[in-house]
Design a protein around this motif. Structure first.
Motif, short mmCIF file in Angstrom:
data_model
loop_
_atom_site.label_atom_id
_atom_site.label_comp_id
_atom_site.label_asym_id
_atom_site.label_seq_id
_atom_site.Cartn_x
_atom_site.Cartn_y
_atom_site.Cartn_z
N HIS A 149 5.14 14.04 -12.60
CA HIS A 149 4.45 13.23 -11.61
C HIS A 149 5.45 12.42 -10.81
CE1 HIS A 149 0.24 13.98 -12.32
NE2 HIS A 149 0.51 14.04 -13.62
N VAL B 183 6.13 12.29 -7.72
CA VAL B 183 5.66 11.66 -6.51
C VAL B 183 4.92 10.36 -6.84
CG1 VAL B 183 4.16 11.92 -4.51
CG2 VAL B 183 5.45 13.87 -5.37
N LEU B 184 4.03 10.50 -7.81
CA LEU B 184 3.27 9.31 -8.22
C LEU B 184 4.20 8.19 -8.63
CD1 LEU B 184 0.22 10.20 -10.45
CD2 LEU B 184 0.31 8.86 -8.37
N PHE C 295 5.14 0.84 -4.36
CA PHE C 295 4.00 -0.01 -4.01
C PHE C 295 3.71 -1.13 -4.98
CE2 PHE C 295 2.88 3.02 -0.77
CZ PHE C 295 2.37 2.18 0.19
N ILE D 219 0.32 2.06 7.19
CA ILE D 219 1.41 2.57 6.35
C ILE D 219 0.91 2.80 4.93
CG2 ILE D 219 3.67 2.02 5.38
CD1 ILE D 219 3.98 2.35 8.27
N PHE D 220 0.25 1.80 4.45
CA PHE D 220 -0.27 1.84 3.09
C PHE D 220 -1.17 3.05 2.89
CE2 PHE D 220 -3.18 0.44 -0.25
CZ PHE D 220 -2.27 0.01 -1.19
N ILE E 250 0.66 6.50 2.98
CA ILE E 250 1.39 6.83 1.76
C ILE E 250 0.44 7.05 0.59
CG2 ILE E 250 3.07 6.01 0.10
CD1 ILE E 250 4.44 4.59 2.39
N THR E 251 -0.51 6.10 0.41
CA THR E 251 -1.33 6.21 -0.79
C THR E 251 -2.29 7.38 -0.73
OG1 THR E 251 -2.85 4.64 0.17
CG2 THR E 251 -1.29 3.78 -1.43
N THR F 278 -0.50 10.51 -1.48
CA THR F 278 -0.13 10.54 -2.90
C THR F 278 -1.35 10.85 -3.75
OG1 THR F 278 1.34 8.75 -2.34
CG2 THR F 278 1.12 9.27 -4.66
N HIS G 181 -2.21 14.40 -3.61
CA HIS G 181 -1.22 15.14 -4.39
C HIS G 181 -1.53 15.05 -5.88
CE1 HIS G 181 2.65 16.29 -6.08
NE2 HIS G 181 2.61 15.15 -6.76
N ALA G 182 -1.78 13.80 -6.33
CA ALA G 182 -2.01 13.59 -7.75
C ALA G 182 -3.26 14.32 -8.20
CB ALA G 182 -2.14 12.10 -8.05
#
Lengths: 350, 494, 567, 110
Positions: A213, A215-216, A223, D78-79, D82-83, D86, D89-90
């Motif tokens: 993981h 990327v996570l 963050f 931006i937040f 990115i999130t 992600t 993806h996750a």
């Protein structure tokens, strides 16, 4: 225009509620609950109750979904069929609703400037709080100073919820939670039916879940500091805009929980130990109560911040700052404690 | 400026976190012990001041009443405070050994912490003059009591706690709705101020539907909390499966505080002269009588003695609400006095149950065989408690029952008098079952012989309670004085 | 009213407090207390001036712990003497718990006769009921336990009725102080009913014969003394002249005679005889004239004395032989000379043979009836007075000591040791003493009347009554079976379900009876099942409800509250 | 006058971006509903999360001018970028890990 928004939001709210009632998959129900919170937060915004909306969004959508999910890991994911017909429940709801509607018949109209709410206590809050208490955000003045004692009560309520959970479920000792997150419930069923050539590929994932993981992890590392920073902003910005200890504590806790989710609970527990959290929770309440006691020793009443400094307004400022800090620390600690207790209760994924 | 009123609540409130600082059960117990004794001392001082110089008031945060939160103690409050702190001051020494046996050692600090929170919550409800603050502390006490009940040694404690949680939450929500409606009508949260605003704006006499609904919600919510007859269903399980100390503590304090809230809302907000009074009296009368008779009969058939006593509690609450429904001075004072006396006798009876379960491990009727000889002091205390419950003269229970009968006669309610007496006879029967088993049923030879008297730390608080039961049966001047003052005050309005 | 600390220890409290050391100590120390405490109480009693009173304010009540009246003092004296004699008798055989209970029992009985208001009276009244139950239980057998429980139930019921009455009086604003209750309200009748339960009035006369013989041989001596006589005292103080008491008293007198005649257990014979004699006193209270009141008080005194002697006699027989059935007894006169002598004196006193106590007291009552020209009353009282021969008078000593019993072999049988013997003799002495020094005794009575028992006509009349009765007794002796049997008393009807007795009668008369019985029994069973189904552990009222259903209740109640509030 | 024209242009741009955002949002929603398997639905929701929110936020930024709000909106943007990526993806990775196989890649689908 506003009424259109209201109607749309309320109808969404109704749909969500009906869906929650009907759905038997608990996972979906939790997701819908999150949506429900978000919708009600939006409604609060349209009512100009930004502070409430903020809290609702932070607690309802954020933390409570996570806590519910971690609780779900301990039980079945499908609701059992109730043994009896739901008509009784419907009757209950209808009766209570009818009574409530009946009760609102003689209420002053919503927003009526002549209603007692707007003429009695609130007048003084609006007129005098800037030079009596100080913060431009009247909500904060009421919350932290005029009715600061209620807020102490609420803080202790949160504290109680946390220790009640620990008292009932208990922290596992360190050795007891060797189990990691992301490990499937049972290997047999999930892999037996899959094709074998893919199985090997995932073998590593089971042992080192974090490794793949990447990327996570990286995004998390990016963050989490920002989240924590934002939490601090919310904490100290409470005097001026929506915010304060409750929201800040929850946001801070969500940063830590995110860390735990990505990097494994055990790692998180090494970073922030349950013992430390316990002490933090205690410290939060003590800071709040301590401010009150200090006020008493300085000659004022309990929580009378005026005496904290030579100038009453400075005293109020200091007092509110400190108690918000206490609230923030307490809420943060309790939220993480709750997460830990659920997450380590039983083998299973969160 | 006396800080006594705030100290009353803040001592247990801040001692609660202190309990879990050191993860050590002895320290936690000691902290809890000191805190309860200190708050008992404070409540004694408060009671003395109230008797001497009238009501005390304390503005928290220095903000005067309708804007800030104030504490307001009159003789009714002070009496309730005395009951709550007095019982907890006796329950805590008792807790040491009992908790040691019943609760996982790792959870014990949390247990004491929750107990203190619960105490602080109950005290906060009793002492505050602010409706919303009352709700906050109600939440505090309820939340902690759910957890405390759930910590009970048997697995069913969890379901009992869950049911209590659901019911308690409904009750609390109803109360909150009621308070909210009141706020929307008056714009104030201070109880005295609400009452003033209601009268000043002529809301009371006009049959305002919002006000009616607000009161319906509050009374139903409180009826749930105080386990008035058809809404009592959560209580038997909760009391049966809770840890012994918690049963002692909750049975003698929690319902009393709920009754106090009912009194406060009915008499201080609406005022005794208003129309509610009539209907409230009539509404409460029937459930009270039903509670007295039905719960007593149910108690007769119970085999789990703790459960039997729980049903008896419901019946006794029926006596209290019966006094309340009479709405006259003697009825009210009887009700208030019975709050005190019921705390004494139920505290005592549940203490004996705790001791029996400590030594025997169970409180089923069959386990009482031969206990009269093996645990003479415990069973002796049980008999005194039982006599008090029946209302035999020279015990505390007699005084209030006597006053209640007198109040009923004053109103010419002879049928009610007869029902009260039938209730007492039923109490004789269910207490007698236990006494008979304990004293006249020989122990089987097969059973093991180790059962002995409970340790001293359980017996001393128990016998202090016995002495209190007898002392206040012979010389009830102080509680009667308090009860009558409180009744005068309630009827005179605030 | 006095603040003298001496007043704190009223005779009753002295006795009650003595119970504590008696319960704790053993051996000689205990015996010392048993002997000394009544003497102290007696001295204390007679140091009070004639109108002494002492009030304690307990919460809202003023309790008049002490209010000396002439009658009260007489009763209290009799109680203390009886306690002392009984204590001597019980010194060796009674259990510790029995003795302690007896002292509480006696102390509260004495307090009842010396207290000055109904509330105090009620306090001690209940204490008396509890302590006397303990006395019965102290015997320890299963039968005693059951009988004690029945006894307790009757007395608690009486107490509840009394309490309701007192509360009613208080609510009506009537005074609760000592004195005739004037107002003619329901409350007055309740108080009267409460008192009468203790006196053994119909329909609950049975408890005396049911409970007392179940106690130990020593315990019964005390039981026979206090409860019924305190009832006589309170009736006399609060209800003198209530004419309803005359038929009640007559009923009791007849009831006692008839049931005693059918009874074969010697202790039960004596118990029924108590009902009979109390009936005399109740009737006298009902007559209510000066002479009658005097008669009631005097006869109570005399009755306490001779009944103590008789029961001590029966007690020594039972202690030494273990038997109390008439068919198992007899011919003990040689083996127990002292006991026999004293019992004979006691029996003579019970019959009213001249020169014994009863002669001078019973005649007061019968004389009062004659004075008031109550013909039937006089007739029945006289007849019952003669009939005493058939129970306590001749029959009891005959069955126990004189009848020749060849079939049963009796083991044991000897006089009690010296304290018991002394008690017997002292008791017998008092029986004679009172009879001989009649005038001196009369001076102690509540109102000084002038009545001379030893007139020739009176003596002759009494002998005319007794001699034929005795003859009749011996003539009819073979007709009276001494085989033990079950007596169908009222209690049997009350105790068993009413319906079984009902059935016994009806079944033989109508075929319908069976169906009725079935209907009643099954409806009773069904009633119980109904209670159990709804109230039992699995019943709808006591099982754990599903949370959802409770919520339904909440909604219903909420809606109904709103509707009711809006009305 | 210039300002006014500038303002008009801004308004038009805002409207365009809003329309685009709405369109993307709706099409994402339809896609989420209509597409056959998990991964393709991921694709649809990914569009909603990133492109749609980007367009709407940008439109809002245009409207708010150079104020604090713009900066906040920028941070949110931006937040979100990115999130949400992600998260997509996750989710996809977890699904794969749990044994979900893409529909299109299956052999029996040919």
């Amino acid at each position: 225009m506003e009424s259109v928004v209201d109607i749309v939001l309320l109808s969404f709210l109704c749909i969500t509620v009906v869906a929650i009632v009907y759905i038997r998959k608990l996972f979906c129900a939790i997701m819908l609950l999150g949506i429900f919170s978000l919708l009600s937060a939006s409604l609060f915004v349209t009512m100009d109750a930004v502070d409430v909306a903020f809290t609702e969004a932070a607690v309802g959508t954020g933390i409570s979904s996570i806590l519910l999910l971690s609780a779900l890991a301990l039980t079945h994911t499908r609701e059992q069929r109730p043994p009896h017909q739901p008509y009784i429940a419907l009757l209950v709801v209808v009766v209570t609703g009818a009574v409530l509607i009946y009760g609102t018949m003689d209420l002053p109209r919503f927003g009526d400037p002549n209603s007692p709410i707007h003429r009695h206590v609130a007048v003084r809050y609006i007129a005098d709080s800037p030079h009596e208490v100080g913060p431009p955000n009247i909500v904060t003045s009421v919350l932290a100073s005029y009715r600061g004692y209620d807020t102490l009560g609420e803080t202790v309520v949160i504290f109680t919820a946390g220790i009640a959970l620990v008292g009932l479920l208990g922290f596992r000792r360190r050795q007891e939670f060797k189990v990691r997150l992301y490990q499937p419930m049972d290997k047999k069923t999930s892999y037996a039916e899959n094709s074998t050539e893919d199985g090997d590929e995932f073998e590593d994932n089971i042992k080192l879940p974090g490794a793949n993981h990447m990327v996570l992890r990286i995004v998390g590392k990016m963050f989490i500091p920002l989240i924590l920073l934002f939490a601090l902003y919310v904490q100290f910005h409470g005097d001026y805009g929506p915010g304060g200890g409750f929201q800040a504590g929850v946001i801070f806790a969500s940063g830590i929980i995110l860390y735990a989710l990505i990097f494994d609970v055990e790692t998180a527990m090494r970073v922030i130990t349950p013992k430390g959290l316990r002490l933090l929770a205690v410290a939060g309440v003590f800071i709040y109560g301590g401010v009150g006691l200090v006020c008493m020793f300085l000659g004022g009443n309990f929580l009378d911040y005026n005496v904290l400094s030579a100038h009453p307004l400075h005293g109020q400022h200091l007092g509110i700052f400190l108690i918000e800090l206490g609230v923030g620390i307490n809420v943060f600690a309790i939220m993480v404690i709750m997460f830990y207790t659920f997450a380590n209760r039983k083998r299973g994924s969160v | 400026m006396s800080h006594l009123p705030i100290l009353q609540v803040i001592i247990p409130l801040l001692a609660a976190p202190l309990c879990i600082v050191f993860n050590n059960r002895r320290i936690a117990w000691f902290v809890a012990l000191c805190a309860t004794w200190a708050s008992f001392g404070v409540s004694l001082l408060i009671a003395q001041q109230v008797l001497q110089s009238g009501a005390l008031s304390y503005d928290i945060g220095g903000w005067p009443a309708p804007w800030g939160i104030d504490y307001y103690v009159d003789s009714l409050n002070a009496f309730v405070l005395l009951i709550v702190t007095g019982i907890s001051a006796l329950a805590l020494p008792y807790a040491n050994r009992s908790v040691e046996q019943e609760i996982d050692p790792r959870s014990q600090p949390y247990f004491y912490s929750l107990l203190l929170v619960c105490l602080a919550g109950l005290l906060g409800i009793s002492i505050t003059g602010d409706a919303f603050n009352m709700y906050v502390f109600l939440e505090l006490s309820s939340l902690s009591s759910y957890a405390l009940i759930g910590m009970g040694p048997r697995r069913r404690a969890l379901t009992a706690a869950y049911q209590y949680l659901v019911m308690g939450t409904i009750g609390a929500t109803f109360i909150l709705i009621g308070i909210g409606l009141l706020y929307s009508l008056t714009g104030s949260l201070n109880i005295q101020d609400i009452s003033y605003q209601l009268h000043a704006n002529n809301i009371i006499g006009s049959g305002n539907r919002t006000l009616l609904t607000a009161f319906a919600f509050i009374t139903v919510g409180l009826s749930l909390k105080l386990a008035l007859f058809p809404l009592h269903l959560w209580l038997p399980n909760a009391y049966t499966y809770a840890p012994s100390v918690i049963t002692i503590f909750l049975a003698s304090t929690a319902t009393k505080v709920a009754i106090y809230m009912l009194l406060r809302f009915c008499y201080c907000v609406v005022g005794s002269e208003s129309i509610f009074q009539l209907t409230l009296g009539q509404i409460v009368l029937l459930p009270s009588l039903a509670a007295i008779i039905v719960s007593s009969v149910v108690a007769i058939f119970q085999y789990d003695i703790k459960r039997m006593l729980a049903y008896s509690s419901i019946a006794q609450i029926g006596y209290i609400t019966l006094g309340l429904s009479m709405s006259n001075h003697s009825g009210l004072s009887a009700a208030i006095l019975h709050m005190f006396n019921h705390a004494l006798m139920k505290g005592l009876l549940f203490m004996t149950m705790g001791a029996v379960s400590y030594s025997v491990g169970s409180v089923y009727l069959t386990d009482f065989r031969g206990l009269g000889r093996r645990m003479p002091f415990t069973m002796g205390a049980f008999i005194v408690g039982g006599l008090s419950l029946m209302g035999i003269p020279m015990t505390a229970g007699f005084v209030s029952k006597w006053m209640l009968v007198q109040a009923a006669i004053e109103l010419g309610w002879w049928d009610v008098v007869i029902l009260i007496l039938i209730g007492s006879l039923l109490a004789v029967i269910y207490i007698w079952r236990v006494v008979e088993t304990a004293y006249f049923n020989p122990l089987l030879e097969l059973e093991e012989e180790e059962i002995g008297e409970a340790p001293l730390s359980l017996l001393i608080p128990m016998w202090l309670m016995v002495i209190a039961n007898i002392y206040f049966g012979i010389n009830s001047a102080i509680p009667v004085e308090f009860a009558q003052q409180a009744a005068t005050l309630l009827l005179g309005g605030m | 009213m006095s603040t003298d600390p001496l007043y704190l220890f009223t005779p009753g409290l002295v006795i009650i407090l003595a119970a504590l050391p008696i319960a704790i100590l053993r051996g000689w120390w205990q015996r010392t207390f048993i002997v000394i405490a009544p003497i102290m109480a007696f001295l204390q009693l007679w140091t009070y001036s004639g109108d002494a009173s002492w009030t304690v304010a307990v919460s809202t009540f003023d309790l008049q712990l002490l209010h000396i009246t002439c009658a009260g003092r007489l009763f209290a004296s009799a109680f203390i003497i009886a306690l002392w004699l009984g204590g001597l008798f019980a010194l060796e055989s009674a259990s510790k718990i029995e003795l302690a209970s007896v002292f509480i029992y006696a102390g509260s009985a004495i307090s009842v006769t010396l207290c000055g208001d109904l509330i105090t009276l009620f306090l001690f009244w209940e204490l008396m009921a509890l302590a006397s139950t303990m006395v019965i239980w102290a015997e320890g057998s299963e039968a005693a336990r059951r009988a004690g429980f029945r006894y307790l139930l009757v007395h608690l019921m009486g107490g509840v009725i009394l309490l309701t009455g007192i509360a009613g009086l208080a609510a009506n604003g009537s005074t609760l102080d000592l004195g005739i209750i004037g107002s003619n309200s329901l409350a007055r009748w309740l108080v009267l009913a409460g008192f009468l339960v203790n006196a053994g009035a119909p329909p609950v006369s049975y408890w005396i014969a049911d409970a007392y013989p179940a106690a130990s041989p020593t315990g019964m001596v005390f039981l026979a003394t206090f409860t019924t006589k305190t009832a006589v005292y309170v009736l006399l103080s609060y209800f003198a002249g209530a004419t309803v008491l005359i038929p009640i008293g007559l009923y009791m007198a007849i009831y006692g005679v008839i049931y005693a005649l059918r009874e074969t257990n010697v202790r039960r014979i004596l118990a029924y005889s108590i009902v009979n004699q109390v009936g005399f006193m109740v009737a006298a209270v009902g007559i209510g004239t000066v002479t009658a009141i005097n008669g009631a008080s005097a006869h109570a005194f005399a009755h306490i004395m001779y009944k103590t002697v008789l029961l001590m006699g029966a007690g020594s027989v039972m202690l030494s032989t273990g038997k109390d059935q008439a068919c198992n007894l007899g011919g003990l006169a040689q083996r127990m000379p002292w006991t026999t002598t004293c019992v004979v004196i006691g029996s003579a006193a019970s019959m009213g043979v001249p020169l014994t106590s009863s002669f001078i007291t019973k005649s007061l009552i019968i004389g009062a009836a004659a004075q008031q020209h109550l013909m039937w009353t006089w007739l029945i009282l006289t007849a019952c007075s003669a009939a005493v021969v058939f129970n306590a008078g001749v029959r009891f000593p005959w069955l126990t000591f004189f009848q020749s019993q060849t079939s049963a072999h009796i083991e044991g049988g000897h006089d009690p040791s010296w304290p018991g013997r002394a008690a017997l003799m002292l008791g017998a002495g008092i029986c004679i003493g009172v009879g001989v020094f009649a005038q001196q005794f009369y001076n102690l009575l509540p109102t000084s009347g002038d009545y001379h028992p030893y007139s020739l006509s009176h003596v002759v009349a009494q002998l005319q009554l007794l001699v034929p009765a005795t003859l009749l007794f011996f003539v009819t002796l073979p007709l009276i079976s001494n085989k033990p049997r079950v007596q169908l008393d009222l209690d049997w009807i009350l105790r068993r379900p009413l319906l079984i007795a009902w059935n016994d009668i009806v079944l033989q008369l109508f075929a319908l009876g069976l169906r009725w019985r079935n209907f009643f029994v099954s409806s009773m069973v069904r009633g119980f099942k109904f209670l159990f189904r709804h109230h039992g552990p699995r019943g709808i009222l006591s099982r754990s409800w599903p949370t959802g259903s409770i919520a339904l209740w909440v909604a219903i109640i909420l809606a109904s509250y709103v509707i009711l509030y809006s009305l | 006058m210039d300002l006014n024209i500038f303002g008009n242009i801004l308004d038009i741009l805002t409207a365009l971006f809003l329309t685009a955002g709405c369109f993307l949002g709706i099409s994402g929603g339809i896609g989420l509903y209509r597409l056959p398997d998990f991964f393709t639905r991921q694709h649809a929701s990914g569009i909603t999360d990133s492109a749609c929110s980007f367009a709407i936020l940008f439109a809002l930024m245009l409207q708010s001018g150079f104020t604090m709000v713009t900066i906040k909106l920028f941070f949110i943007l931006i937040f979100l970028i990115i999130t949400s990526t992600t998260a997509t993806h996750a989710l996809a990775k977890t699904a794969l890990f749990k044994g979900q196989k893409p529909l299109l890649g299956r052999e029996d689908n040919h």
